[in-house]
Design an enzyme around this catalytic site. Structure first.
Site, mmCIF file in Angstrom:
data_model
loop_
_atom_site.group_PDB
_atom_site.id
_atom_site.type_symbol
_atom_site.label_atom_id
_atom_site.label_comp_id
_atom_site.label_asym_id
_atom_site.label_seq_id
_atom_site.Cartn_x
_atom_site.Cartn_y
_atom_site.Cartn_z
ATOM 1 N N CYS A 108 38.354 -35.157 -6.660
ATOM 2 C CA CYS A 108 37.050 -34.933 -6.031
ATOM 3 C C CYS A 108 36.723 -36.135 -5.159
ATOM 4 O O CYS A 108 37.178 -37.241 -5.403
ATOM 5 C CB CYS A 108 35.998 -34.769 -7.137
ATOM 6 S SG CYS A 108 34.285 -34.741 -6.594
ATOM 7 N N HIS A 168 35.231 -42.127 -3.653
ATOM 8 C CA HIS A 168 34.123 -43.058 -3.370
ATOM 9 C C HIS A 168 34.320 -44.377 -4.124
ATOM 10 O O HIS A 168 33.893 -45.427 -3.668
ATOM 11 C CB HIS A 168 32.779 -42.455 -3.781
ATOM 12 C CG HIS A 168 32.264 -41.380 -2.858
ATOM 13 N ND1 HIS A 168 32.547 -41.340 -1.514
ATOM 14 C CD2 HIS A 168 31.462 -40.315 -3.085
ATOM 15 C CE1 HIS A 168 31.941 -40.293 -0.958
ATOM 16 N NE2 HIS A 168 31.283 -39.653 -1.903
ATOM 17 N N HIS A 182 37.494 -36.808 -13.083
ATOM 18 C CA HIS A 182 36.370 -36.250 -13.851
ATOM 19 C C HIS A 182 36.290 -34.737 -13.717
ATOM 20 O O HIS A 182 35.293 -34.142 -14.128
ATOM 21 C CB HIS A 182 35.056 -36.893 -13.378
ATOM 22 C CG HIS A 182 34.752 -36.600 -11.947
ATOM 23 N ND1 HIS A 182 35.376 -37.261 -10.914
ATOM 24 C CD2 HIS A 182 33.941 -35.688 -11.380
ATOM 25 C CE1 HIS A 182 34.938 -36.774 -9.770
ATOM 26 N NE2 HIS A 182 34.075 -35.804 -10.018
ATOM 27 N N CYS A 241 33.773 -30.026 -12.184
ATOM 28 C CA CYS A 241 32.914 -30.711 -11.209
ATOM 29 C C CYS A 241 32.647 -29.871 -9.973
ATOM 30 O O CYS A 241 31.615 -29.242 -9.853
ATOM 31 C CB CYS A 241 33.449 -32.076 -10.790
ATOM 32 S SG CYS A 241 32.315 -32.844 -9.598
HETATM 33 P P1 PAD Z 1 35.045 -33.579 0.886
HETATM 34 O O1 PAD Z 1 35.400 -34.875 1.462
HETATM 35 O O2 PAD Z 1 36.109 -32.601 0.530
HETATM 36 O O3 PAD Z 1 34.037 -32.802 1.888
HETATM 37 C C1 PAD Z 1 33.132 -33.464 2.741
HETATM 38 C C2 PAD Z 1 33.080 -32.696 4.061
HETATM 39 O O4 PAD Z 1 32.099 -33.312 4.885
HETATM 40 C C3 PAD Z 1 34.403 -32.740 4.838
HETATM 41 O O5 PAD Z 1 34.784 -31.417 5.176
HETATM 42 C C4 PAD Z 1 34.066 -33.583 6.070
HETATM 43 O O6 PAD Z 1 34.776 -33.168 7.234
HETATM 44 C C5 PAD Z 1 32.582 -33.345 6.207
HETATM 45 N N1 PAD Z 1 31.874 -34.399 6.954
HETATM 46 C C6 PAD Z 1 32.099 -35.746 6.906
HETATM 47 N N2 PAD Z 1 31.222 -36.377 7.714
HETATM 48 C C7 PAD Z 1 30.443 -35.427 8.260
HETATM 49 C C8 PAD Z 1 29.348 -35.468 9.184
HETATM 50 N N3 PAD Z 1 28.894 -36.631 9.678
HETATM 51 N N4 PAD Z 1 28.771 -34.294 9.533
HETATM 52 C C9 PAD Z 1 29.234 -33.116 9.051
HETATM 53 N N5 PAD Z 1 30.250 -33.024 8.175
HETATM 54 C C10 PAD Z 1 30.844 -34.157 7.781
HETATM 55 O O7 PAD Z 1 34.135 -33.902 -0.380
HETATM 56 P P2 PAD Z 1 33.688 -33.013 -1.653
HETATM 57 O O8 PAD Z 1 33.362 -31.640 -1.214
HETATM 58 O O9 PAD Z 1 34.633 -33.244 -2.778
HETATM 59 O O10 PAD Z 1 32.336 -33.781 -2.035
HETATM 60 C C11 PAD Z 1 31.243 -33.796 -1.142
HETATM 61 C C12 PAD Z 1 30.184 -34.781 -1.598
HETATM 62 O O11 PAD Z 1 29.604 -34.339 -2.815
HETATM 63 C C13 PAD Z 1 30.745 -36.193 -1.874
HETATM 64 O O12 PAD Z 1 29.774 -37.156 -1.493
HETATM 65 C C14 PAD Z 1 30.891 -36.179 -3.365
HETATM 66 O O13 PAD Z 1 30.914 -37.489 -3.886
HETATM 67 C C15 PAD Z 1 29.648 -35.404 -3.759
HETATM 68 C C16 PAD Z 1 29.664 -34.829 -5.135
HETATM 69 N N6 PAD Z 1 28.506 -34.783 -5.819
HETATM 70 C C17 PAD Z 1 28.450 -34.277 -7.069
HETATM 71 C C18 PAD Z 1 27.142 -34.206 -7.772
HETATM 72 O O14 PAD Z 1 27.121 -34.052 -9.004
HETATM 73 N N7 PAD Z 1 26.031 -34.277 -7.066
HETATM 74 C C19 PAD Z 1 29.588 -33.779 -7.678
HETATM 75 C C20 PAD Z 1 30.769 -33.787 -6.950
HETATM 76 C C21 PAD Z 1 30.813 -34.318 -5.687
HETATM 77 ZN ZN ZN Z 2 33.288 -34.611 -8.635
#
Ligand code: PAD
Ligand code: ZN
Ligand code: ZN
Length: 375
Positions: free
Chosen positions: A47, A52, A68, A175
């Site tokens: 993820c 990060h 995770h 997740c």
């Molecule tokens: P990912 O990197 O697969 O997806 C992120 C997407 O955002 C990619 O497709 C990028 O191209 C796009 N992107 C990047 N910059 C920009 C921009 N400026 N404008 C538009 N699009 C953009 O990540 P993911 O889907 O695994 O995770 C996404 C986020 O969610 C990340 O910050 C992660 O840490 C967070 C997350 N949060 C939780 C939670 O519990 N809240 C759980 C899991 C992941």
């Molecule tokens: Zn996650």
């Protein structure tokens, strides 16, 4: 021969310091103490939240075993454990559910006070680690640590799931899938016929799209700077996709124009301050709801015009899609098995655990949605 009660030597991916590759090492995994569970990991997704920590965006103590989003089988249990037993299929939970704290007792809350997401101490609930490598204690990650053949978690950080569940798929329920899907249906409470905008079409953002569609949204606008993500977003329910780089004006203005005033629900699923504000400003005044899903970059603060809130928009956020983890994960697994939502489209790559760094490279290059590691 049973390994219960003994130290297990196995392979784990250790991150010794930020901005370095993960290093596959032999580690020692101590037996579970009282109210702890030792799990043999079978599959783990990668993820962006793991990355990060590698990139240093999320400050975490080192060395650490990340991971995770996984599924596995209980190897042994500590004294007093009653809810799982050796041989059970399980999903480790980075958001625990103790069932006793104020948040667990609140009908809406899910960030149990036993969590390590706020403090980021990198230890189990008793304040210590079960991992050592080359004579040194290694930190746990969010009470889970799944980039290892064996891990130890607290009993309230693990859910027993259907014995027939395919672990190589349902690991995403640990997740990415649950976070995105729950952000739409539980946190935003997307309504039938509504218009939604999803910023970021990675594994989590695409799961938001799946949730918006399940909730009956009429229009789902995907927003991403990587147009290669658009085809899959449309396959999963996005009705249109936009690339902010194709426009001169800010993307919030584009979305407000496209929707005649703004969307009903928006989601930031990237983890950037500028897109968090853009997502809020894309909502319709008077009733729009914006959800922060992306992990905020450490030590950065946002300044924004509070008129956006004064004018009747709601800004909220949640970890793990607002799900009370132990109650919800087994049900989500059952729902997957009843074909209520798909997971296969999210899994673009499957790699052996030994190629974990390749999995991270695919994510960084924007080439994968989810890589699932096999152990
Ligand atoms: P990912 O990197 O697969 O997806 C992120 C997407 O955002 C990619 O497709 C990028 O191209 C796009 N992107 C990047 N910059 C920009 C921009 N400026 N404008 C538009 N699009 C953009 O990540 P993911 O889907 O695994 O995770 C996404 C986020 O969610 C990340 O910050 C992660 O840490 C967070 C997350 N949060 C939780 C939670 O519990 N809240 C759980 C899991 C992941
Ligand atoms: Zn996650
Ligand atoms: Zn609790």
């Amino acid at each position: 021969m049973s390994t219960a009660g003994q130290v297990i030597r196995c392979r784990a991916a250790v991150l010794w310091e930020p901005k370095k590759p993960l290093s596959i090492e032999e580690v020692e995994v101590a037996p579970p103490k009282a109210l702890e569970v030792r799990i043999k990991i079978v599959n783990s997704g990668i993820c962006r939240s793991d990355d990060h920590v590698v990139s240093g965006t999320l400050k975490f103590p080192f060395p650490v075993i990340l991971g995770h989003e996984a599924a596995g089988i209980v190897e042994s249990i500590g004294e007093g454990v009653t809810t799982v037993k050796p041989g059970d299929k399980v999903i480790p939970l980075f958001t625990p559910q103790c069932g006793k704290c104020r948040v667990c007792k609140h009908p809406e809350g899910n960030l149990c006070l036993k969590n390590d997401i706020e403090a980021l101490n990198g230890v189990l609930q008793d304040g210590t680690s079960r991992f050592t490598c080359r004579g040194q204690a290694i930190h746990h990650f969010l009470g889970t640590s799944t980039f290892t053949e064996f891990t130890v978690v607290d009993e309230d950080s693990v859910a027993r799931i259907d014995a027939a569940a395919p672990l190589e798929k349902v690991c995403l329920i640990g997740c990415g899938f649950s976070t995105g899907y729950g952000s739409a249906i539980r946190v935003a409470k997307v309504t039938p016929g509504s218009t939604c905008a999803v910023f970021g079409l990675g594994g989590v953002g695409l799961s938001v799209v799946v949730g918006c569609r399940a909730a009956g949204a009429a229009r789902i606008i995907g927003v991403d700077i990587n147009k290669d993500k658009f085809a899959k977003a449309k396959e999963l329910g996005a009705t249109e996709c936009v690339n902010p780089r194709d426009f001169e004006k800010p993307i919030q203005e584009v979305l407000v124009e496209m929707t005649g005033g703004g969307v009903d629900f928006s989601f930031e699923v990237i983890g950037r301050l500028d897109t968090m504000e853009a997502a809020l400003a894309s909502c319709h005044m008077g009733y729009g709801v914006s959800v922060v899903v992306g992990v905020p970059p450490g030590a950065q603060k946002l300044t924004f015009d509070p008129i956006l809130l004064f004018n009747g928009r709601t800004w909220k956020g949640a970890v793990f899609g607002g799900w009370k983890s132990r109650d919800s994960v087994p049900k989500l697994v059952s729902d997957f098995m009843a074909k209520k939502f798909p997971l296969d489209p999210l899994i673009t790559h499957v790699l052996p655990f030994s190629q974990i760094n390749e999995g991270f490279d695919l994510l960084r290059a924007g080439k994968s949605i989810r890589t699932v590691l096999t152990f």
